[in-house]
Design a protein around this motif. Structure first.
Motif, short mmCIF file in Angstrom:
data_model
loop_
_atom_site.label_atom_id
_atom_site.label_comp_id
_atom_site.label_asym_id
_atom_site.label_seq_id
_atom_site.Cartn_x
_atom_site.Cartn_y
_atom_site.Cartn_z
N LEU A 155 -1.80 1.63 -7.52
CA LEU A 155 -3.29 1.69 -7.82
C LEU A 155 -3.63 2.35 -9.03
O LEU A 155 -2.92 3.70 -9.42
N LYS B 90 -5.45 10.23 4.84
CA LYS B 90 -5.88 8.80 4.17
C LYS B 90 -6.32 9.12 2.74
O LYS B 90 -5.92 8.40 1.76
N LEU C 79 -4.79 8.88 -1.52
CA LEU C 79 -5.45 8.18 -2.49
C LEU C 79 -5.61 8.88 -4.05
O LEU C 79 -5.76 8.60 -4.95
N ASP D 281 0.83 -1.28 0.09
CA ASP D 281 -0.09 0.08 -0.16
C ASP D 281 0.91 1.02 0.03
O ASP D 281 1.67 1.36 0.99
N PHE D 282 0.92 2.03 -1.17
CA PHE D 282 1.26 3.20 -0.98
C PHE D 282 3.06 3.01 -1.29
O PHE D 282 3.66 3.60 -0.26
N GLN E 246 -8.83 2.29 -8.96
CA GLN E 246 -8.79 1.64 -7.85
C GLN E 246 -8.77 2.66 -6.68
O GLN E 246 -9.21 2.29 -5.66
N ARG E 247 -8.24 3.84 -7.10
CA ARG E 247 -8.17 4.93 -5.94
C ARG E 247 -9.76 5.39 -5.97
O ARG E 247 -10.14 5.67 -4.65
N ALA F 88 -11.37 3.07 -3.43
CA ALA F 88 -10.84 2.89 -2.21
C ALA F 88 -11.06 4.34 -1.46
O ALA F 88 -11.61 4.05 -0.45
N LEU F 89 -11.34 5.27 -2.09
CA LEU F 89 -12.07 6.41 -1.44
C LEU F 89 -13.45 6.19 -1.18
O LEU F 89 -13.95 6.61 0.06
#
Length: 208
Positions: A95, A121, A125, A30-31, A99-100, A103-104
């Motif tokens: 991502l 967070k 994203l 992640d990130f 996908q971002r 996720a948001l």
């Protein structure tokens, strides 16, 4: 002229890996960009500059499943192995914009975190070329307790960091006053209607 008290140090490329004590953070997908920033900080502190040495340290930090996917590069490093490894890993785990977006949408309402943590967070994203607009700020406020949200709606704050800082102040200063009414109900959080329809539309468009 050198003296007996002088000790010459070999260039970084000639250092044995055992002479450079570096402990990279645990690898996380992640990130991934943040993981590499932390690795680069370690390399800078220890004076590691050559690509091959950085490559070996990073490979040593990879979990088995990730290293297996890079076996070709590990067996046959390129002329700039660290840059190649970094590019490959980012391509594997970065991502996509969609996908971002997903996720948001999936970030839950605020519970035990400070509003600024929620904002951090959400901002990470966003794609690099995307500026947080009214829709983004609306998503942020939609995840706040109703009392804090109602306070923010009376103020004109367009900057996301300033809005998060203000929300933190309300969270802290007005905590005792707001806490009794900070229990969430199904009406406190209303995501965008028919998100599945929006997702299908986005998947059918070549936007990214």
């Amino acid at each position: 002229m050198s003296t007996n008290n002088e000790v010459s140090s070999p260039p970084d490329g000639q250092l044995s890996l055992t002479t450079v004590s570096i402990k990279l953070p645990s690898f996380w997908t992640d990130f991934l960009e943040v993981w590499f920033l932390q690795a680069e900080a370690q390399f800078a502190i220890k004076g590691v500059t050559t690509s091959l040495t950085k490559f070996h340290h990073c490979v040593a930090a990879l979990p088995q499943d990730v290293a297996t996917r890079l076996i070709d590069l590990i067996h046959n490093p390129t002329s700039d192995p660290y840059a190649t490894l970094r590019t490959r890993l980012i391509q594997m785990y970065t991502l996509s914009n969609f996908q971002r977006y997903q996720a948001l949408q999936s970030i839950p309402v605020l519970t035990d975190q400070r509003p600024s943590e929620l904002m951090d967070k959400m901002l990470v994203l966003l794609p690099e070329d995307e500026k947080p607009g009214f829709f983004f700020l609306g998503m942020f406020m939609d995840r706040l307790p109703a009392d804090i949200r109602s306070h923010l709606l009376t103020e004109s704050i367009a900057d996301p960091r300033r809005m998060a800082t203000r929300a933190d102040e309300l969270w802290t200063v007005c905590g005792k006053e707001l806490m009794p009414s900070m229990q969430f109900s199904s009406q406190d959080y209303r995501p965008i209607e028919d998100v599945s329809l929006v997702s299908r539309k986005l998947q059918n468009q070549v936007l990214f």
